[in-house]
Design an enzyme around this catalytic site. Structure first.
Site, PDB file in Angstrom:
ATOM      1  N   ARG A 246       1.149  -0.991  -0.045  1.00  0.00           N
ATOM      2  CA  ARG A 246      -0.015  -0.095   0.140  1.00  0.00           C
ATOM      3  C   ARG A 246       0.890   1.172   0.010  1.00  0.00           C
ATOM      4  O   ARG A 246       1.600   1.214   0.765  1.00  0.00           O
ATOM      5  CB  ARG A 246      -0.894  -0.041   1.215  1.00  0.00           C
ATOM      6  CG  ARG A 246      -2.109  -1.100   1.189  1.00  0.00           C
ATOM      7  CD  ARG A 246      -2.971  -0.656   0.105  1.00  0.00           C
ATOM      8  NE  ARG A 246      -4.069  -1.584   0.053  1.00  0.00           N
ATOM      9  CZ  ARG A 246      -3.985  -2.482  -0.893  1.00  0.00           C
ATOM     10  NH1 ARG A 246      -3.136  -2.902  -1.516  1.00  0.00           N
ATOM     11  NH2 ARG A 246      -5.253  -3.439  -1.083  1.00  0.00           N
ATOM     12  N   ASP A 270       5.121  -0.137  -6.586  1.00  0.00           N
ATOM     13  CA  ASP A 270       3.781  -0.595  -7.494  1.00  0.00           C
ATOM     14  C   ASP A 270       2.787  -0.015  -6.855  1.00  0.00           C
ATOM     15  O   ASP A 270       1.687   0.072  -7.629  1.00  0.00           O
ATOM     16  CB  ASP A 270       3.502  -2.243  -7.264  1.00  0.00           C
ATOM     17  CG  ASP A 270       2.543  -2.591  -8.290  1.00  0.00           C
ATOM     18  OD1 ASP A 270       2.693  -2.220  -9.374  1.00  0.00           O
ATOM     19  OD2 ASP A 270       1.548  -3.352  -7.755  1.00  0.00           O
ATOM     20  N   GLU A 275      -2.264   7.974  -5.262  1.00  0.00           N
ATOM     21  CA  GLU A 275      -2.147   6.944  -6.399  1.00  0.00           C
ATOM     22  C   GLU A 275      -3.736   7.148  -6.941  1.00  0.00           C
ATOM     23  O   GLU A 275      -4.029   7.187  -8.179  1.00  0.00           O
ATOM     24  CB  GLU A 275      -1.998   5.607  -6.515  1.00  0.00           C
ATOM     25  CG  GLU A 275      -2.853   4.667  -5.544  1.00  0.00           C
ATOM     26  CD  GLU A 275      -2.384   3.390  -5.599  1.00  0.00           C
ATOM     27  OE1 GLU A 275      -3.200   2.395  -5.997  1.00  0.00           O
ATOM     28  OE2 GLU A 275      -1.388   2.981  -5.155  1.00  0.00           O
ATOM     29  N   HIS A 313       0.303  -0.151 -10.169  1.00  0.00           N
ATOM     30  CA  HIS A 313      -0.416  -1.112  -9.070  1.00  0.00           C
ATOM     31  C   HIS A 313      -0.728  -2.406  -9.942  1.00  0.00           C
ATOM     32  O   HIS A 313      -1.957  -2.804 -10.052  1.00  0.00           O
ATOM     33  CB  HIS A 313      -1.857  -0.409  -8.809  1.00  0.00           C
ATOM     34  CG  HIS A 313      -2.223  -0.936  -7.154  1.00  0.00           C
ATOM     35  ND1 HIS A 313      -2.376  -0.119  -6.289  1.00  0.00           N
ATOM     36  CD2 HIS A 313      -2.287  -2.080  -6.887  1.00  0.00           C
ATOM     37  CE1 HIS A 313      -2.924  -0.927  -5.036  1.00  0.00           C
ATOM     38  NE2 HIS A 313      -2.900  -2.304  -5.616  1.00  0.00           N
TER      39      HIS A 313
END
Length: 348
Positions: A246, A270, A275, A313
Site C-alpha cells: 500500500r 507498485d 495514486e 499497481h
C-alpha cells in the site's frame, strides 16, 4: 440488513451488479460474473461522489482498490437500493465500514487471489533496480552500449528484510532465499511458516542489516507512514526498497529525501500514497491545461529519479490472479443472494 431483506435477493438471477472501474481487461476477466448475473453491467469510471449514481438499476456494486467508498458515496448507493459492495481486491481501506453498517450495506472482499503474483513482482522490481535493467533497455534502444553506471551486486549472500510475513511475505521470503539470500522478517504476529525460510528480528535490526527491504503489510493506522525519515535514517546505506503493498506505508517526501542523500539506493514502487488521482487512467493524451490539473509534483519528483521504478499497481495482474478474483467475487455474491454467512465479509 435483516435476514428478510437479504432474502429479497434470493435468486442469483436477481443480483444486478454494477462493476465500477471496468477497464477492458476487467470486462474480459469478469465474463463469468456477467454470465452468472446477466442483468449486471459495467461502468468505465472510477467510483466517486460524482459517478456513484451510475449504480442506478443495481443492488450490488463491485469495487476495485481505488474506488471511493466514503459515506457520501454510500448514501447515494443506499438511495438507489444497493445492499452489498463486492470488493474485487484484498484492500478495503477506502470503504467506510462504519457507514456501511449504518446504511445496511454488506461488504465482502477477495482476501487472496495470487500471492505468488505480488511476491514475484517484488522480486522483479528488486532485480531490475539492482542490475539497472531499465537503463540497459533504454541505452541499447538508443544505440548506447557502454557499461558505465550499470554496476549491481550479487544478491547471493546478501540480506533481505521482509516486513509483513503473511502469505505474500512468506512466498517472497522463499523466493529471495532461493537466490541464496539471508532472510530477516518483522511482523507483530509471527508464524511458523515464515520461520522455515527466515528469522524474525525487531524492525530496527531488520532495516539496519538488510540490503533489500520488501513491504508486505496491510495499511492500518499503525502502519501508515511506517517508512519515514526516522526509520530511513537507520537503514543500511544504499538499500533497495520495494513496496508492492500500500502506498501510504511510505511517507513519500521522506523517501525522496532518502533518495537524494543516497541513503536509499533505489526504490521499486507498485503503489503510491496519492495514486487514486493517477493510477488506472490514461493521462498521456491530455491537453496541457488538463494535464496541469492532474499534476502531482511529489509524484513527478519521485518518478524523475533514475533509480526509481514505478509500476501502476499491477503487481497482482496475472491470468491466475484474475481468474481467482472473479471466482471469489462470484462466490461472495452468491452467498449474499442466498442469505448465507459471508465467508469473506469485512466489518468495522
Amino acid at each position: 440488513p435483516t435476514q428478510a431483506s437479504l432474502l429479497t435477493l434470493a435468486s442469483p438471477a436477481m443480483a444486478k451488479v454494477c462493476v465500477f472501474s471496468s477497464a477492458p481487461y476487467v470486462r474480459l476477466a469478469l465474463t463469468p460474473l456477467l454470465e452468472k448475473f446477466p442483468e449486471s453491467f459495467h461502468v468505465d469510471a472510477t467510483c466517486t461522489v460524482t459517478t456513484a449514481a451510475l449504480c442506478q438499476g443495481s443492488n450490488i456494486v463491485c469495487f476495485f482498490v481505488n474506488d471511493d467508498g466514503s459515506k457520501p458515496v454510500l448514501e447515494v448507493f443506499a438511495k438507489h437500493g444497493v445492499k452489498m459492495i463486492a470488493m474485487r481486491c484484498a484492500g478495503y481501506d477506502r470503504v467506510d465500514l462504519t457507514a456501511c453498517a449504518e446504511l445496511g450495506i454488506k461488504v465482502a472482499r477477495v482476501p487472496a487471489y495470487s500471492p505468488y503474483a505480488v511476491a514475484e513482482h517484488a522480486l522483479a522490481l528488486a532485480m531490475t533496480l539492482n542490475r539497472r535493467l531499465h537503463r540497459c533497455y533504454n541505452r541499447v534502444r538508443e544505440g548506447n552500449f557502454t557499461l558505465n553506471g550499470l554496476i549491481g551486486m550479487d544478491f547471493h549472500g546478501k540480506t533481505v528484510g521482509i516486513i509483513g510475513t503473511g502469505k505474500i511475505g512468506q512466498i517472497a521470503a522463499n523466493i529471495f532465499k532461493g537466490l541464496g539470500m539471508k532472510v530477516l522478517g518483522y511482523d507483530k504476529f509471527q508464524n511458523e511458516a515464515f520461520k522455515q525460510a527466515g528469522t524474525y528480528v525487531e524492525l530496527d535490526e531488520l532495516v539496519q542489516e538488510s540490503h533489500v527491504i520488501s513491504l508486505h503489510v496491510p495499511l492500518l493506522d499503525s502502519t501508515r507512514h511506517m517508512i519515514n525519515k526516522d526509520l530511513i535514517a537507520k537503514m543500511r546505506t544504499g538499500v533497495i526498497l520495494v513496496n508492492c503493498s500500500r502506498g501510504a506505508l511510505v511517507e513519500t517526501q521522506d523517501l525522496i529525501e532518502g533518495l537524494q542523500t543516497g541513503k536509499i539506493g533505489a526504490a521499486g514502487l507498485d503503489v503510491y500514497e496519492n495514486e487514486g488521482a493517477l493510477f488506472f487512467q490514461d493521462l498521456s493524451q491530455l491537453q496541457d491545461d488538463d494535464r496541469m490539473n492532474s499534476w502531482d509534483q511529489l509524484f513527478a519528483t519521485l518518478r524523475g529519479f533514475p533509480n526509481v521504478i514505478v509500476t501502476p499497481h499491477s503487481a497482482f495482474l496475472t491470468k491466475e490472479a484474475l481468474e481467482n478474483i472473479c471466482a471469489t467475487t462470484v462466490q461472495n455474491i452468491e452467498q449474499f443472494t442466498a442469505g448465507s454467512e459471508l465467508t469473506n465479509e469485512v466489518k468495522a
